[in-house]
Design a protein around this motif. Structure first.
Motif, PDB file in Angstrom:
ATOM      1  N   VAL A 269       0.808  -1.219   0.000  1.00 49.99           N
ATOM      2  CA  VAL A 269       0.000   0.000   0.000  1.00 49.99           C
ATOM      3  C   VAL A 269       0.842   1.269   0.000  1.00 49.99           C
TER       4      VAL A 269
ATOM      5  N   LEU B 186       0.192   3.209  -3.081  1.00 50.69           N
ATOM      6  CA  LEU B 186      -1.080   3.849  -3.391  1.00 50.69           C
ATOM      7  C   LEU B 186      -0.819   5.278  -3.875  1.00 50.69           C
TER       8      LEU B 186
ATOM      9  N   TYR C 251      -1.224   8.424  -3.521  1.00 49.12           N
ATOM     10  CA  TYR C 251      -1.623   9.548  -2.665  1.00 49.12           C
ATOM     11  C   TYR C 251      -1.169  10.859  -3.313  1.00 49.12           C
TER      12      TYR C 251
ATOM     13  N   TRP D  24      -2.696  12.387  -6.027  1.00 52.89           N
ATOM     14  CA  TRP D  24      -2.849  12.316  -7.482  1.00 52.89           C
ATOM     15  C   TRP D  24      -3.139  13.697  -8.057  1.00 52.89           C
TER      16      TRP D  24
ATOM     17  N   PHE E 274      -6.624   7.829   4.161  1.00 52.55           N
ATOM     18  CA  PHE E 274      -6.676   7.540   2.719  1.00 52.55           C
ATOM     19  C   PHE E 274      -6.362   6.066   2.476  1.00 52.55           C
ATOM     20  N   MET E 275      -5.353   5.556   3.169  1.00 60.25           N
ATOM     21  CA  MET E 275      -4.992   4.142   3.030  1.00 60.25           C
ATOM     22  C   MET E 275      -6.135   3.240   3.482  1.00 60.25           C
TER      23      MET E 275
ATOM     24  N   SER F 218      -9.108   3.325   1.063  1.00 64.25           N
ATOM     25  CA  SER F 218      -8.813   2.623  -0.187  1.00 64.25           C
ATOM     26  C   SER F 218      -8.928   1.118  -0.001  1.00 64.25           C
TER      27      SER F 218
ATOM     28  N   ALA G 176     -12.552  -0.242   0.547  1.00 64.86           N
ATOM     29  CA  ALA G 176     -13.366  -0.327  -0.665  1.00 64.86           C
ATOM     30  C   ALA G 176     -13.053  -1.576  -1.483  1.00 64.86           C
TER      31      ALA G 176
ATOM     32  N   THR H 260     -15.664   8.218   3.426  1.00 61.82           N
ATOM     33  CA  THR H 260     -16.292   6.984   2.954  1.00 61.82           C
ATOM     34  C   THR H 260     -17.300   6.469   3.968  1.00 61.82           C
TER      35      THR H 260
END
Length: 383
Positions: free
Chosen positions: A232, A235, A237, A239, A301-302, A305, A308, A340
């Protein structure tokens, strides 16, 4: 059939502890004479021993049998950026020797020598020779690529990605060797003896110098098609990505230990380690608390992600930063609420810095118990 009977009796003793012959017969469904013969064979092979006698009712006392933990030993090694941890355990999982050494190596060769030295010290401390070890499991940052005998994605250990490194480890530690990602082993450890006992779907995130994750699905470690499941740190982060993404990965660059120091420095604090930042936050320093809150937001954020994609029942946080859940939990939960509707339960790891080493020993035991039975039970097979 004789070997199957032995395995049934041995497995019963391993799972549920010492028992008499009548109890073993009742639990395995085998006849008392069959259990008696299996016990005789196992005792002669050194896999089972008597543990005394008991009186369960009127009549004579009954002999109690238990697994002989000294029938074999395993070796667990956890290679980290700061420490090399080594433990020798018997077949019951009891650690009989332990060596922790500071990792001061600045090259793969130096680290290899340090690992060998620590292993020799632990084996000697246990009163054994390296040849006595039945199975060895090594945990390390990176993704083992067995086709090229190389570790990929281990930027925090200088030279550790060089081609053929896995073969070098085998030559140093013996051929009965398994090399596994340390975050994966931390997940195994927490599942075996920590915060995730009895949980079939969970993730274990280790947040420290680097960021990694072990994923357990249906009670088994999930590695993905190429062994990189749980990486991870990569990922995306922040973007879109920069023209030259950081080698360690975008999320790891943003939320690893060095970034916590940078966030604190940006707020005017003079600190050298992430540990200093969390210490000051506990002392209610406003700047440190602000840096910790930002770190929690990045970790959210991790978690969002992963939630989901995996839908874990539990997220276990470990590592030098992740263990500070008393400070991270509230801002992390608050950030997740804004990001989320998928919000898994987040708990601290129970094993601390020993999670990967515990997982290494547990993994080695699964192999060793079968190997010891096969080696010592060869006499029965030939009969």
């Amino acid at each position: 059939m004789r070997e199957l009977n032995q395995r049934a009796v041995l497995e019963r003793l391993r799972r549920h502890g010492a028992a008499t012959r009548p109890r073993l017969a009742a639990d395995t469904g085998l006849s008392k004479p069959t259990v008696g013969q299996a016990l005789l064979d196992l005792e002669q092979d050194g896999l089972v021993r008597t543990a005394g006698r008991t009186i369960s009712g009127p009549g004579r006392s009954a002999v109690v049998y238990e697994v002989n933990p000294g029938a074999g030993h395993v070796l667990g090694v956890d290679i980290g950026r700061g420490l090399v941890r080594v433990a020798v355990a018997d077949l019951s999982g009891t650690v009989v020797a332990r060596v922790d050494e500071r990792n001061r190596a600045r090259s793969a060769g130096a680290l290899m020598r340090s690992v060998r030295s620590s292993v020799e010290a632990a084996v000697t401390q246990a009163g054994l020779r390296l040849d006595d070890i039945v199975a060895t499991v090594v945990g390390t940052p990176g993704v083992p690529d067995h086709r090229s005998a190389t570790l990929r994605r281990a930027p925090n250990l200088p030279g550790w990605e060089r081609k053929g490194l896995l073969n070098e480890l085998s030559s140093v530690l013996g051929t009965e060797l398994v090399v596994e990602n340390d975050a994966n082993l931390a997940a195994v450890g927490e599942h075996e003896a920590g915060a995730a006992r009895g949980v079939d779907v969970f993730v274990c995130a280790t947040v420290g110098t680097g960021i990694g994750m072990g994923i357990v699905v249906n009670g088994a470690l999930f590695r993905g098609a190429h062994g990189a499941a749980g990486e991870v740190g990569y990922l995306p982060y922040g973007w879109p990505p920069p023209s030259q993404p950081p080698r360690e990965g975008m999320l790891e660059s943003a939320a690893g230990a060095h970034s916590v120091v940078e966030m604190a420095a940006a707020r005017g604090l003079v600190v050298h380690t992430a540990k200093d930042v969390f210490r000051l936050a506990r002392e209610r320093d406003a700047r440190a608390m602000s840096a910790v809150e930002e770190e929690a937001t990045r970790l959210a954020f991790m978690v969002a992600s992963v939630a989901a994609v995996i839908d874990p029942a539990l997220v276990v946080l470990g590592g030098g930063i992740g263990k500070n859940t008393d400070l991270l939990s509230e801002p992390l939960t608050r950030a997740l609420a804004h990001a989320t509707p998928l919000r898994p339960k987040i708990v601290p790891g129970e094993l601390g810095e020993d999670a990967a080493l515990t997982g290494a020993i547990a993994t080695a035991l699964r192999t060793a118990r079968d190997v010891v039975f096969t080696r010592r039970g060869g006499r029965v097979a030939s009969q």
